[in-house]
Design an enzyme around this catalytic site. Structure first.
Site, PDB file in Angstrom:
ATOM      1  N   LYS A 112       0.821  -1.202   0.000  1.00 21.08           N
ATOM      2  CA  LYS A 112       0.000   0.000   0.000  1.00 21.08           C
ATOM      3  C   LYS A 112       0.867   1.270   0.000  1.00 21.08           C
ATOM      4  O   LYS A 112       0.437   2.318  -0.457  1.00 21.08           O
ATOM      5  CB  LYS A 112      -0.923   0.018   1.219  1.00 21.08           C
TER       6      LYS A 112
HETATM    7  C1  LIG Z   1      -4.228  -4.866   0.282  1.00 19.70           C
HETATM    8  C2  LIG Z   1      -3.401  -6.079   0.222  1.00 19.70           C
HETATM    9  C3  LIG Z   1      -3.644  -7.090  -0.719  1.00 19.70           C
HETATM   10  C4  LIG Z   1      -4.799  -7.028  -1.686  1.00 19.70           C
HETATM   11  O1  LIG Z   1      -4.632  -6.004  -2.636  1.00 19.70           O
HETATM   12  P1  LIG Z   1      -5.893  -5.482  -3.480  1.00 19.70           P
HETATM   13  O2  LIG Z   1      -5.383  -4.334  -4.260  1.00 19.70           O
HETATM   14  O3  LIG Z   1      -6.920  -5.083  -2.451  1.00 19.70           O
HETATM   15  O4  LIG Z   1      -6.365  -6.620  -4.308  1.00 19.70           O
HETATM   16  C5  LIG Z   1      -2.784  -8.166  -0.761  1.00 19.70           C
HETATM   17  N1  LIG Z   1      -1.751  -8.274   0.096  1.00 19.70           N
HETATM   18  C6  LIG Z   1      -1.496  -7.338   1.026  1.00 19.70           C
HETATM   19  C7  LIG Z   1      -0.350  -7.535   1.968  1.00 19.70           C
HETATM   20  C8  LIG Z   1      -2.291  -6.204   1.121  1.00 19.70           C
HETATM   21  O5  LIG Z   1      -2.032  -5.257   2.039  1.00 19.70           O
END
Ligand SMILES: *Cc1c(COP(=O)(O)O)cnc(C)c1O
Length: 495
Positions: A112
């Site tokens: 993120k």
């Molecule tokens: C948010 C997240 C995901 C999923 O990503 P999306 O964009 O919501 O599909 C997968 N792995 C981790 C560690 C995340 O923080």
């Protein structure tokens, strides 16, 4: 060429990039999508000679066309700096027959950060460009990682406040500790008695409440979103797929123009959609392998064409993917419906009233670049254990879901196309589940004993994000019912 953004639920609602970033969500719950996706206008060979920041500029300048060069470079250089613990920003690591694109070297050690370290700059620049004088209130629902990354990005940013809702019993101990120790006078963290979908639904409801928006405006506030429904999240995520491809060319693994596959551990469908947009920009990607955990609503969807959220919500060891309503899938549905807002809105109405919809055969035929797979809890743990023992590489639970699904895909299809696996979190963020997968006896240890043991086994130094919370004080302890989200927002804003 100017790129215009349009609502997936109303063809008449359009916005410039900066307006779409400011607004977050379109009216009537729609999402903004680019009307056209421009092609990259530099060669792959040229990209192979560029660093992360330079590639980011090449992508962002095409998608965020109402930003000036100076504005974009300011945002990019402010975001991708020493906050990352490696100058390459997103290392590509070849292990166990695949290329792991490590997207967790930012300040909160999950992918993120790739978008949320730039979003505050894009948003404040957008506010300036559009003459916004209201204070911007970032309203965020999190399955664990978005919350901390958004808090870190927006803490003490002038002209903003940030409110994060997380499922009180649905995140890892380290994820929770990271959020509730967040400093900054403009930050507010709330646990809700509900799951991620409840948090996301509550937030979307506040966004689409026009009376509330008018009242907020009277008080000098307006909402925006740090969730991946904001195109200011999606566009920066395209960058690292272009970057990964160009590194494979640079290190001689592939030739410019060769196809690759990508595997993405998926929850809200944002990360994998960014890979899809990268292909639309001209990146040679053959297959998008969508990896789910036991909440395998997307696996079922790709298999049957029916999206059905009417099922038990399962808490897993990959909590950031514990999601039954994958918001960004709507952008793909809109696309395969022939960019038809009415058709899409109809399906989304069904999803909200009945919890289920089915796409037509014609739409389903447009999904053959996607392969859906899932990994059970046991399989995920076994993958962590196996790759640790074979390669000495320790991955987090989300990445292990992707690695498991990739194995299944290769066994099923024999497809040996060079592959990039999105590695979405540091194993230090999910230490207990990761260490239990290596040896169940570890479960008797405390969280921070496990951190030190992980450090010993992997030889990877303990990230600053973990050191920071070893002794940090809890600063947020509000918990509310999912029905009371609006009430706590009003209390925090004193309105
Ligand atoms: C948010 C997240 C995901 C999923 O990503 P999306 O964009 O919501 O599909 C997968 N792995 C981790 C560690 C995340 O923080």
């Amino acid at each position: 060429m100017e790129v215009i953004y349009r609502s997936t639920r109303n063809a008449n609602e359009t916005a410039t990039a900066s307006q779409a970033i400011l607004k977050g969500l379109a009216n009537e719950g729609g999402l903004f999508v680019p009307d056209t996706i421009p092609s990259l206008d530099v060669s792959i060979e040229a990209l192979a000679d560029m660093n992360y920041q330079e590639i980011a500029y090449e992508v962002l300048k095409l998608m965020l066309t109402d930003f000036s060069e100076e504005e974009l470079k300011y945002c990019i250089n402010s975001a991708y700096d020493k906050k990352f613990d490696t100058p390459v920003i997103a290392p590509l690591v070849n292990k166990a027959g695949a290329n792991y694109l490590e997207l967790f070297h930012g300040s909160t050690i999950a992918f993120k950060d790739m978008a949320l370290s730039i979003l505050p700059y894009l948003l404040t620049t957008s506010a300036k460009k559009n003459g916004v004088e209201n204070e911007i209130v970032i309203l965020t629902a999190t399955s664990g990682d978005t919350g901390k990354a958004a808090l870190a990005g927006f803490a003490d940013v002038p002209g903003t406040k940030i409110i994060v809702f997380y499922p009180k019993n649905g995140v890892s101990p380290i994820q929770e500790k990271q959020m509730v120790t967040q400093k900054g006078d403009n930050t507010f963290v709330v646990g809700i008695t509900g799951n991620f979908d409840d948090a996301q639904t509550g937030v979307k409801k506040m966004f689409s409440d026009t009376e509330l928006a008018a009242y907020m405006n009277e008080k000098g506030y307006q909402f925006s979103s740090a969730n991946s429904i904001n195109i200011g999240r999606l566009v920066p995520q395209i960058v690292y797929y272009v970057y990964a491809y160009s590194r494979l060319v640079a290190n001689g693994s592939i030739k410019a123009g060769d196809k690759i596959n990508v595997v993405v551990p998926t929850g809200n469908f944002g990360n994998i959609l960014a890979a899809y947009y990268a292909k639309e920009m001209g990146l040679p990607i053959a297959k998008f392998i969508c990896a789910s955990n036991d909440n395998k609503v997307l696996y079922d969807f790709f298999k049957t064409g029916t999206y059905d959220r009417n099922r038990e919500f399962i808490l897993t060891t990959s909590p950031s993917m514990d999601i039954l309503i994958s918001s960004n899938l709507e952008r793909l549905i809109y696309k395969i419906a022939g960019n038809d807002a009415q058709k899409n809105a109809e399906l989304m109405r069904k999803l909200s009233s009945e919890g289920v919809y089915t796409i037509t055969d014609e739409m389903k035929a447009k999904l053959d670049e996607f392969y859906g797979g899932y990994a059970t809890e046991d399989e995920t743990a076994q993958t962590i254990n196996r790759i640790y023992n074979s390669d000495g590489y320790i991955m987090d639970t989300h990445t292990a879901v992707a690695a498991t699904v990739y194995d299944k895909y290769v066994n099923e299809t024999g497809d040996k196309t060079p592959t990039v696996i999105a590695s979405t979190a540091s194993p230090y963020k999910f230490t207990r589940s990761v260490m239990n997968a290596i040896d169940k006896a570890y479960d008797a240890k405390t969280d921070f004993e496990l951190v030190d043991e992980l450090n010993r086994l992997s030889g990877v130094s303990v990230p600053q994000a973990i050191e920071d919370i070893r002794s940090a004080a809890v600063l947020h302890d509000t918990v509310c019912d999912k029905e009371d989200m609006l009430k706590v927002v009003k209390e925090f804003l004193k309105i």
